[in-house]
Structures are given as C-alpha cells and as structure tokens.
Design a protein around this motif. Structure first.
Motif, mmCIF file in Angstrom:
data_model
loop_
_atom_site.group_PDB
_atom_site.id
_atom_site.type_symbol
_atom_site.label_atom_id
_atom_site.label_comp_id
_atom_site.label_asym_id
_atom_site.label_seq_id
_atom_site.Cartn_x
_atom_site.Cartn_y
_atom_site.Cartn_z
ATOM 1 N N LEU A 218 -27.314 2.298 -79.238
ATOM 2 C CA LEU A 218 -26.723 1.893 -77.958
ATOM 3 C C LEU A 218 -27.028 0.429 -77.671
ATOM 4 O O LEU A 218 -26.176 -0.314 -77.188
ATOM 5 N N LEU A 219 -28.258 0.025 -77.995
ATOM 6 C CA LEU A 219 -28.638 -1.377 -77.822
ATOM 7 C C LEU A 219 -27.803 -2.270 -78.734
ATOM 8 O O LEU A 219 -27.207 -3.259 -78.289
ATOM 9 N N ASN A 220 -27.741 -1.932 -80.026
ATOM 10 C CA ASN A 220 -26.991 -2.748 -80.981
ATOM 11 C C ASN A 220 -25.501 -2.774 -80.659
ATOM 12 O O ASN A 220 -24.828 -3.793 -80.840
ATOM 13 N N PHE A 221 -24.987 -1.634 -80.197
ATOM 14 C CA PHE A 221 -23.572 -1.569 -79.855
ATOM 15 C C PHE A 221 -23.262 -2.502 -78.688
ATOM 16 O O PHE A 221 -22.255 -3.220 -78.695
ATOM 17 N N ALA A 222 -24.128 -2.493 -77.680
ATOM 18 C CA ALA A 222 -23.925 -3.383 -76.529
ATOM 19 C C ALA A 222 -23.992 -4.841 -76.968
ATOM 20 O O ALA A 222 -23.177 -5.674 -76.554
ATOM 21 N N ILE A 223 -24.967 -5.158 -77.836
ATOM 22 C CA ILE A 223 -25.081 -6.535 -78.333
ATOM 23 C C ILE A 223 -23.827 -6.924 -79.120
ATOM 24 O O ILE A 223 -23.298 -8.031 -78.979
ATOM 25 N N SER A 224 -23.343 -6.002 -79.949
ATOM 26 C CA SER A 224 -22.197 -6.308 -80.808
ATOM 27 C C SER A 224 -20.936 -6.581 -80.007
ATOM 28 O O SER A 224 -20.031 -7.263 -80.491
ATOM 29 N N ILE A 225 -20.870 -6.047 -78.793
ATOM 30 C CA ILE A 225 -19.674 -6.263 -77.981
ATOM 31 C C ILE A 225 -19.496 -7.745 -77.658
ATOM 32 O O ILE A 225 -18.378 -8.257 -77.624
ATOM 33 N N TYR A 226 -20.596 -8.461 -77.451
ATOM 34 C CA TYR A 226 -20.419 -9.894 -77.188
ATOM 35 C C TYR A 226 -20.775 -10.762 -78.394
ATOM 36 O O TYR A 226 -20.827 -11.981 -78.283
ATOM 37 N N LEU A 267 -41.965 -12.131 -86.544
ATOM 38 C CA LEU A 267 -42.845 -11.725 -85.447
ATOM 39 C C LEU A 267 -42.787 -10.238 -85.142
ATOM 40 O O LEU A 267 -43.796 -9.649 -84.734
ATOM 41 N N LEU A 268 -41.610 -9.594 -85.297
ATOM 42 C CA LEU A 268 -41.462 -8.205 -84.860
ATOM 43 C C LEU A 268 -42.488 -7.263 -85.485
ATOM 44 O O LEU A 268 -43.146 -6.513 -84.761
ATOM 45 N N PRO A 269 -42.672 -7.255 -86.809
ATOM 46 C CA PRO A 269 -43.672 -6.338 -87.360
ATOM 47 C C PRO A 269 -45.074 -6.620 -86.850
ATOM 48 O O PRO A 269 -45.853 -5.701 -86.603
ATOM 49 N N ARG A 270 -45.423 -7.911 -86.678
ATOM 50 C CA ARG A 270 -46.766 -8.244 -86.215
ATOM 51 C C ARG A 270 -46.947 -7.878 -84.740
ATOM 52 O O ARG A 270 -47.981 -7.334 -84.354
ATOM 53 N N LEU A 271 -45.946 -8.148 -83.906
ATOM 54 C CA LEU A 271 -46.028 -7.765 -82.497
ATOM 55 C C LEU A 271 -46.107 -6.248 -82.348
ATOM 56 O O LEU A 271 -46.889 -5.734 -81.536
ATOM 57 N N SER A 272 -45.293 -5.528 -83.108
ATOM 58 C CA SER A 272 -45.325 -4.065 -83.056
ATOM 59 C C SER A 272 -46.683 -3.536 -83.479
ATOM 60 O O SER A 272 -47.221 -2.593 -82.889
ATOM 61 N N ASN A 273 -47.260 -4.169 -84.507
ATOM 62 C CA ASN A 273 -48.563 -3.747 -84.995
ATOM 63 C C ASN A 273 -49.653 -4.032 -83.964
ATOM 64 O O ASN A 273 -50.533 -3.189 -83.725
ATOM 65 N N TYR A 274 -49.612 -5.213 -83.337
ATOM 66 C CA TYR A 274 -50.582 -5.554 -82.296
ATOM 67 C C TYR A 274 -50.512 -4.571 -81.133
ATOM 68 O O TYR A 274 -51.521 -4.051 -80.668
ATOM 69 N N SER A 345 -35.789 -9.657 -75.643
ATOM 70 C CA SER A 345 -35.353 -8.260 -75.707
ATOM 71 C C SER A 345 -35.875 -7.545 -76.950
ATOM 72 O O SER A 345 -36.477 -6.475 -76.851
ATOM 73 N N ILE A 346 -35.674 -8.153 -78.116
ATOM 74 C CA ILE A 346 -36.026 -7.467 -79.359
ATOM 75 C C ILE A 346 -37.506 -7.613 -79.698
ATOM 76 O O ILE A 346 -38.178 -6.629 -80.033
ATOM 77 N N GLN A 347 -38.040 -8.817 -79.606
ATOM 78 C CA GLN A 347 -39.420 -9.035 -80.034
ATOM 79 C C GLN A 347 -40.456 -8.616 -78.987
ATOM 80 O O GLN A 347 -41.522 -8.120 -79.344
ATOM 81 N N LYS A 354 -39.794 -0.544 -74.861
ATOM 82 C CA LYS A 354 -38.997 -0.601 -73.623
ATOM 83 C C LYS A 354 -37.508 -0.695 -73.967
ATOM 84 O O LYS A 354 -36.781 -1.547 -73.463
ATOM 85 N N GLU A 355 -37.065 0.209 -74.854
ATOM 86 C CA GLU A 355 -35.674 0.176 -75.294
ATOM 87 C C GLU A 355 -34.700 0.343 -74.136
ATOM 88 O O GLU A 355 -33.627 -0.278 -74.119
ATOM 89 N N ASN A 356 -35.046 1.194 -73.171
ATOM 90 C CA ASN A 356 -34.127 1.466 -72.060
ATOM 91 C C ASN A 356 -33.818 0.206 -71.257
ATOM 92 O O ASN A 356 -32.677 -0.007 -70.824
ATOM 93 N N LEU A 357 -34.831 -0.648 -71.061
ATOM 94 C CA LEU A 357 -34.619 -1.901 -70.328
ATOM 95 C C LEU A 357 -33.690 -2.831 -71.102
ATOM 96 O O LEU A 357 -32.818 -3.481 -70.518
ATOM 97 N N VAL A 358 -33.889 -2.858 -72.406
ATOM 98 C CA VAL A 358 -33.052 -3.723 -73.243
ATOM 99 C C VAL A 358 -31.614 -3.212 -73.265
ATOM 100 O O VAL A 358 -30.659 -3.992 -73.193
ATOM 101 N N ILE A 359 -31.446 -1.897 -73.341
ATOM 102 C CA ILE A 359 -30.097 -1.312 -73.349
ATOM 103 C C ILE A 359 -29.364 -1.639 -72.054
ATOM 104 O O ILE A 359 -28.182 -2.020 -72.066
ATOM 105 N N MET A 360 -30.056 -1.498 -70.912
ATOM 106 C CA MET A 360 -29.425 -1.810 -69.622
ATOM 107 C C MET A 360 -29.016 -3.277 -69.548
ATOM 108 O O MET A 360 -27.920 -3.615 -69.070
ATOM 109 N N SER A 361 -29.875 -4.158 -70.050
ATOM 110 C CA SER A 361 -29.590 -5.594 -69.996
ATOM 111 C C SER A 361 -28.405 -5.961 -70.880
ATOM 112 O O SER A 361 -27.495 -6.690 -70.459
#
Length: 485
Positions: A218-226, A267-274, A345-347, A354-361
């Motif tokens: 849902l997040l990727n689909f919303a991003i792909s629209i623009y 950054l994403l793998p390191r932030l997720s790991n932290y 949003s992603i990182q 907080k996927e729901n916040l990103v999806i709404m945005s």
C-alpha cells in the motif's frame, strides 16, 4: 561488519555507477530514438513497473528490514529468505496474467505487444534478483563490483548496436539485459550465504509475511502513483512525444536523487538494527545526521538545476527536447522534497515500524498527484505532470511531519541548514550570472556554471566552518593522504 561510513561510501560508488549509465547513454539514445521512441519505451516501462510492484507487493523493502533483524542467526535468516523467495515466485505468476490481459485488451499496448512483452521479462528476473538480501546483510562491496561489470558491458553494447531510430528493440534488449545480468549474478552468489538443500520447505511459513508486505505494498503503491503514474497518464492523454519530453526530465531528477538513495539504502539496515536492538541513542544520532546531509546536498542541487535548466536540457537530451526546459525548472524543487521524504518516511518512520503513518502520508500525496494531473495535463501537458509530481512530494512531506513529528524530532532551523541555504543562494546567483554571458557553446556555459557554483558553495561552507562539511571534507582528505603516501 563494515562501518556505516564504509557502507555509505560503497553505496555512493554503486549509485554513481548507476547514474553514469543513463547520464552517459541517455544523451546518445535520446538523439537516436528521438522523443517518440524514448516516450514509447518509458510508457511501457511505467506500466510494467506497476505490474512488478503488484507482483512483489512490498517484498523488497520489507525483506531488507526483516533480514537485517535476523542476519546474525543463520538458520532463521536462511528460512526467512526461502519463505520470501517462494512467496515472490508465486506472486510473479499473477504479474504475467496481468501482462497478457493488458496485451489482449489495451489498444496502445497491443499495437506493439512484442516490445511490451520483451520489457515485461523484468517481472521474472525481479524475483531471483534478491537485491534486498545483500542490502540487509550489508554486502555493499559485492553490489558495487557486480554493478560495475554489468553496466560497463551494457554501455558498450548500447553504443555498438543502437545506431538508428529503428533500433528501439535493440535498446529494449540492452535495458533488460542490464537488469538480467545483475539479477543472475545475485541469485548465483546467494549460495555463498545459504544452501537451499538444507532448508526444510515443509517448515516454511509463507503466510506470516502476507500481512506486513501488504502494508508495504500500500505504501509503495501510493508512492508509485506520483512516481510512475505521470508517464502513463501522459501516454493515454497526449502522445509518446510528450512522454519523451517528460522522460528527459525524470532522468535528470532521478540522477540528482541518486546520492540520496545511496545514503538511504546504506542506512535502512543499520537503522532497523539499532531500533530493533534498543540502541535508541545511536538511532537518533544517525537519523539527525542523515537529514543534515540531505540538506547539505539537495538544497544547492535543487536550486542549481533550476538555474542551469536552459543549458542542461539541450546538452543532456538534445535540441529536440527544448520544450522540456520549463518542465525541468518546475520539477527542480522535487529533488529536495523527494530526498527528505525518502529519509523521513522510509529510513526513519518505517525503521520504527510506523508503516501506517507512512501509508497515510503517501496516500495524501497520491491523491494530490492524480487530481492535479487530471486538471493540468489537458492544458499544460508535460509541465502539468511536472507540477503535479512536485506538489505531491511536498504534500507527502507536510503529511509526514503532521502525522509523525514526534518520531522524527528534527529542527530544520539550525545553523547547518542556514549556512547551507545562504551559500546555495550565492552559488546559484553566480551560475545565473554566467548564464547571462554571450557564449556560443551551451556545454561551455553549463560546465562553467557547475564549476564556479560548486567552488563558491564549498569555499563558503569552509570559511563558515560548517560542521558537517568540515567533518566529511576532512574524512575525504585524510583518505586521499593515506592513499598517496
């Protein structure tokens, strides 16, 4: 495990290699295939990108986070990898069903169905590509070497075999081949990390991944629209020549955002790991530095692209693309908005689950994009699509801060950013002045604008002793000294 700085450096190298391929090849191809040929390829690729998105749901992004969390437990990591690969393979069958339905029902696709079918082969190879695995385990050295080899071969093939406007199929084969090479190497190398024969397929729990990847879809689909929808809407509402003008701009904008993607991917793998291991102080320090770096790079880049557009378009794409100059200037602010959106949003938000916040945005940005496209494309064509894309990025940025400000906690009004803005304005004023000079060559003016503005920007930050600039320039100089002696 390599340090964050090493990972970022390797990922920047990889991204620069990725940018060099279109930056070197597109000026050549755009003059060979002309706006209509480029537009045709982009129109089909945009549709296929949606099919790839649907057939992978949210697997690539979801997998980076999940594999990063368990990368130190080999048994769990391998089982999770096998589950995700199996699920992705099953979903790709749905993708090809969509391909054949579109060929049979949509006139603009059926009119050149062999080209559409050729480009759609990326659906299968996207399954075995497993790029997400190498990002999750932070094997950026392999990614960089692999990309260099494949892209050099593809670049040589392009210049050798694409010679006339009728070579559109050859160009498509080379585009697909560049992807296939990367993906085949990825899948083959996976045996260094895991043995498929040791995986107990009866113990796989594929269904457990469905709910979280649907959220990411849902997040990727919303991003792909623009991101991907604009060329499709232009293709149906105008013609492929207009899509070609718009494509020449998106190539420049995406190349400009390449360094941001390099930073974010590392950054994403390191932030997720932290975050997953409760190291919240390190998490907060890293996210603030990431946003500071984005401002340092993208504020002058956005302003600079706007100023040099009258010379950049004819040099990059050719005189036939002059109608795209205003399109590029309209799109220029999107470089900054898009970069900030990607990090926030992603990182930052996504790594905190907080996927729901990103999806709404992103949904807010998608709605803005569609409405403005419908209103502006009939009257302003590619310029209307550019305005829609830029305003959509801004809408996402505003929504991210409205919905998730307590998780972001970043103050844009700080000394680093003020110094960046001041020096960016001064360097762009210099570039604007050079543009007023009566020189005969566009490429000479463009080169002079870039060199002078970069010198002014860097020199100004040095004189101001900008903390971030001094840190990274000092690191680069120290490495150069060590390599020299």
């Amino acid at each position: 495990m390599a340090s964050v700085k090493v990972n970022i450096t390797l990922n920047v190298i990889n991204t620069v290699l990725g940018l060099l391929f279109p930056l070197i090849t597109f000026p050549y191809v755009s003059r060979i295939l002309m706006p209509s040929g480029i537009g045709q390829i982009q129109f089909y690729q945009s549709i296929i990108n949606y099919i790839v998105l649907l057939s992978s749901l949210g697997i690539p992004l979801y997998s980076v986070r999940e594999i990063a969390k368990v990368r130190d437990d080999e048994v769990v990591r391998n089982r999770t990898t096998a589950e995700i690969l199996t699920l992705h393979g099953l979903l790709s069958i749905i993708g090809y069903l969509i391909v054949f339905v579109l060929i049979c029902t949509v006139t603009k696709i059926y009119s050149d169905w062999p080209l559409f079918l050729l480009l759609s082969s990326s659906i299968f190879f996207n399954v075995i590509g497993v790029s997400w695995f190498y990002q999750a385990v932070e094997d950026f050295k392999y990614i960089t070497i692999r990309s260099l080899i494949v892209r050099v071969v593809a670049m040589i093939a392009l210049f050798v075999f694409v010679r006339t406007k009728d070579d559109i199929y050859t160009y498509a084969i080379i585009l697909v081949g560049a992807e296939v090479g990367n993906y085949v190497f990825n899948f083959y190398r996976l045996r260094h990390y895991m043995s498929f024969s040791e995986v107990s397929y009866s113990a796989l729990k594929i269904k457990r991944h469905l709910k979280p990847i649907i959220k990411i879809f849902l997040l990727n689909f919303a991003i792909s629209i623009y991101v991907n929808l604009n060329p499709i809407m232009l293709g149906f509402m105008t013609d492929t020549t207009i899509v070609g003008y718009y494509t020449s701009v998106t190539k420049i904008i995406r190349a400009s955002n390449g360094l941001t993607l390099a930073l974010g991917s590392a950054l994403l793998p390191r932030l997720s790991n932290y975050f997953g291991s409760g190291r919240f102080e390190e998490f907060n320090i890293l996210k603030r530095k990431a946003l500071d770096v984005i401002m340092l790079l993208c504020v002058p880049l956005s302003m600079g692209i706007f100023i040099v557009a009258p010379y950049l378009i004819p040099v990059f794409s050719g005189k036939e693309y002059m109608p795209a100059i205003l399109t590029l200037q309209i799109s220029a602010p999107a470089i900054l908005f898009s970069a900030l959106n990607y990090i926030i949003s992603i990182q930052i938000l996504y790594s905190q689950n907080k996927e729901n916040l990103v999806i709404m945005s992103t949904a807010g940005g998608a709605v803005v994009n569609v409405i403005i496209n419908l209103l502006l494309i009939p009257h302003f064509q590619q310029n209307g699509a550019a305005a829609a894309g830029c305003l959509a990025e801004l809408a996402v940025l505003i929504c991210c801060f409205l919905f998730g400000h307590k998780y972001i906690r970043y103050n844009f009004i700080n000394r680093n950013n003020l110094e960046v803005i001041v020096m960016a304005v001064l360097s762009c004023l210099a570039a604007w002045g050079i543009g007023r000079m009566t020189l005969t060559s566009d490429i000479y003016i463009l080169g002079l604008q870039i060199v002078v503005s970069v010198i002014i920007y860097c020199a100004g930050l040095y004189l101001l002793r900008n903390k971030l600039f001094m840190e990274y320039s000092g690191m680069i100089l120290n490495k150069l000294r060590r390599n020299r002696f």
